[in-house]
Design an enzyme around this catalytic site. Structure first.
Site, PDB file in Angstrom:
ATOM      1  N   ASP A   9       0.954  -1.026   0.030  1.00 37.34           N
ATOM      2  CA  ASP A   9       0.281   0.341   0.121  1.00 37.34           C
ATOM      3  C   ASP A   9       0.725   1.290  -0.458  1.00 37.34           C
ATOM      4  OD1 ASP A   9      -2.888   0.810   2.515  1.00 37.34           O
ATOM      5  OD2 ASP A   9      -2.110   1.991   0.416  1.00 37.34           O
ATOM      6  N   ASP A 110      -3.220   2.046  -6.016  1.00 34.30           N
ATOM      7  CA  ASP A 110      -2.073   2.219  -5.100  1.00 34.30           C
ATOM      8  C   ASP A 110      -1.541   1.227  -4.433  1.00 34.30           C
ATOM      9  OD1 ASP A 110      -4.305   3.521  -4.023  1.00 34.30           O
ATOM     10  OD2 ASP A 110      -3.089   4.537  -2.428  1.00 34.30           O
ATOM     11  N   GLU A 111      -2.375   0.152  -4.220  1.00 33.38           N
ATOM     12  CA  GLU A 111      -3.054  -0.701  -3.844  1.00 33.38           C
ATOM     13  C   GLU A 111      -2.518  -2.185  -4.436  1.00 33.38           C
ATOM     14  OE1 GLU A 111      -5.858  -1.574  -0.667  1.00 33.38           O
ATOM     15  OE2 GLU A 111      -5.991   0.537  -1.135  1.00 33.38           O
TER      16      GLU A 111
END
Length: 402
Positions: A9, A110-111
């Site tokens: 993350d 973003d993960e």
DNA sequence: TCTGGGGTCCTAGGACCC
DNA sequence: TCTGGGGTCCTAGGACCC
């Protein structure tokens, strides 16, 4: 062989990415001061997309109105977003993660999850995760948190522990000690409403939730959700790391006005605008839609919505727009001020519409031609943007290495 | 203080069919 | 004339995620 899942993350993604860009241009690191990324900072209606850790410490939160954050912290640094740059950062990040394991599921920009069962052991997992995190920081200039667990849920919960730039484990044996003392809200899928219902019943921690009987839980949140919450609170989750990206099931767009509108002409203009966006998007992915939905949001945030099924799937802007217009007429009294309009399509297929020339609206050919020209214009604009972007990047390289 | 934009999944009730 | 039970599809609305 034990399953080992990493959840990676990016810490305050949009803010970190903006910081990297600004530092390249010679600005100081905005991650070290109270700062936020928002939409148009001059628009009173914009909200915060990402906040730095110093900003979060002051109580500034994602999704908070910018005006509110400014009252908390008048010297707050506000910067706008850059989607092209974010996409580039995301791709770099994902490609490093993929080099650790091909079994990767991108969860958002973003993960991601990676299945590391083949690549490491419970004993060296922390060392491997630390290497990954260092590699991202050294190569791309931003930090990530890595959560390690025996399933996706535990990995995701672990990555949410202390931030930034940390590796945490949450093995099944650690669930009681590390997860059960947390508040129910910290459990994935427990949002505001579910938290309210649980705490009203005296369930405050994940541990209490884990030990609550299924009957009581079902009464509170419904049978299906109860089963999932019960499993998750006990640290169990058998969902696989999905490497295939699922096809979109719906496409939608919405516009919030800078002030509430009552003039039907303004509303119609917005509806036209979002119809163009949505129809263009489905054409680009070669989709046709069988359901069209629209909604309006009033100034008190109540929503009125309508949806309708089409006889034939379509990707024609005018067809979608006309359905939306008809529904707008059914839901709106024409007087109440409107804050936002939205339009969506679903029931997407790749089938081409059955051509029934005898019954087909003769205007359809004209509409399709209009769409073709619209798509062409969009494509040209996109090409020009890409070209300008590449040129800028090359110039930067030249100045870096004279 | 005054709340963006883009998605997914679930539930409930009504219509309709067998 | 009035009654059943199951299945599927549709629409509306709500909750959650980033």
């Amino acid at each position: 062989m034990p399953r080992i899942i990493f959840h990676i993350d990016v810490n305050s993604a949009f803010l970190s990415w903006t910081a990297v860009k600004l530092m390249r241009e010679g600005y100081p690191d905005i991650r070290l001061v109270p700062s936020v990324v928002s939409g148009d900072p001059n628009d009173r209606r914009s909200i915060i997309t990402a906040a730095s850790i110093p900003a979060k410490k002051l109580g500034i939160r994602t999704a908070q109105p910018v005006s509110m954050a400014l009252r908390t912290c008048p010297q707050l640094v506000i910067v706008g977003g850059d989607w092209g740059w974010y996409k580039e950062c995301s791709e770099g990040f994902i490609s490093i993660c993929r080099s650790y394991s091909p079994v990767l599921q991108q969860f958002s920009i973003d993960e991601c999850f990676i299945d590391m069962s083949q690549q490491c052991t419970p004993e060296n997992a922390v060392a491997v995760a630390t290497r990954l995190k260092e590699q991202v920081r050294e190569t791309l200039g931003f930090t990530v948190n890595v959560g390690i667990g025996a399933n996706k849920l535990l990995a995701k919960m672990a990555s949410d522990f202390e931030k930034p730039d940390k590796v945490h484990t949450l093995w099944e044996s650690e669930v009681k000690e590390k997860m059960w003392p947390l508040g129910v809200r910290d459990l994935l899928w427990v949002g505001k409403k579910t938290e309210e219902r649980l705490t009203a019943y005296g369930i405050n921690t994940i541990g209490q939730l884990a030990q609550l009987g299924m009957e009581s839980l079902s009464v509170l949140v419904g049978k299906k959700f109860a089963r999932q919450l019960h499993e998750n609170a006990n640290g169990r989750d058998n969902s696989p790391v999905e490497t295939e990206r699922a096809e979109a099931k719906s496409v939608s767009a919405e516009r919030t006005f800078s002030r509430d509108y009552t003039d039907p002409k303004d509303i119609d203009r917005a509806l036209f605008h979002v119809a163009c966006i949505v129809a263009h998007r489905i054409r680009r992915h070669d989709f046709r839609a069988s359901t069209v939905s629209m909604f309006i949001k009033y100034k008190d945030f109540t929503v009125a919505q309508k949806q309708t099924s089409l006889d034939q799937p379509t990707d024609v802007t005018a067809v979608i727009l006309n359905e939306a217009r008809r529904m707008l007429g059914e839901v709106w009294d024409g007087i109440t001020p409107i804050r936002q309009v939205g339009l969506g399509v679903s029931k997407l297929t790749h089938e081409s519409a059955i051509q029934m020339s005898l019954f087909e609206d003769p205007k359809l050919e004209y509409y399709r031609e209009w769409d073709r020209q619209y798509d062409e214009k969009k494509a040209k604009a996109e090409d020009a943007r890409m070209l300008a972007y590449e040129r800028k990047k090359n110039d930067e390289k030249k100045t870096e290495t004279p």
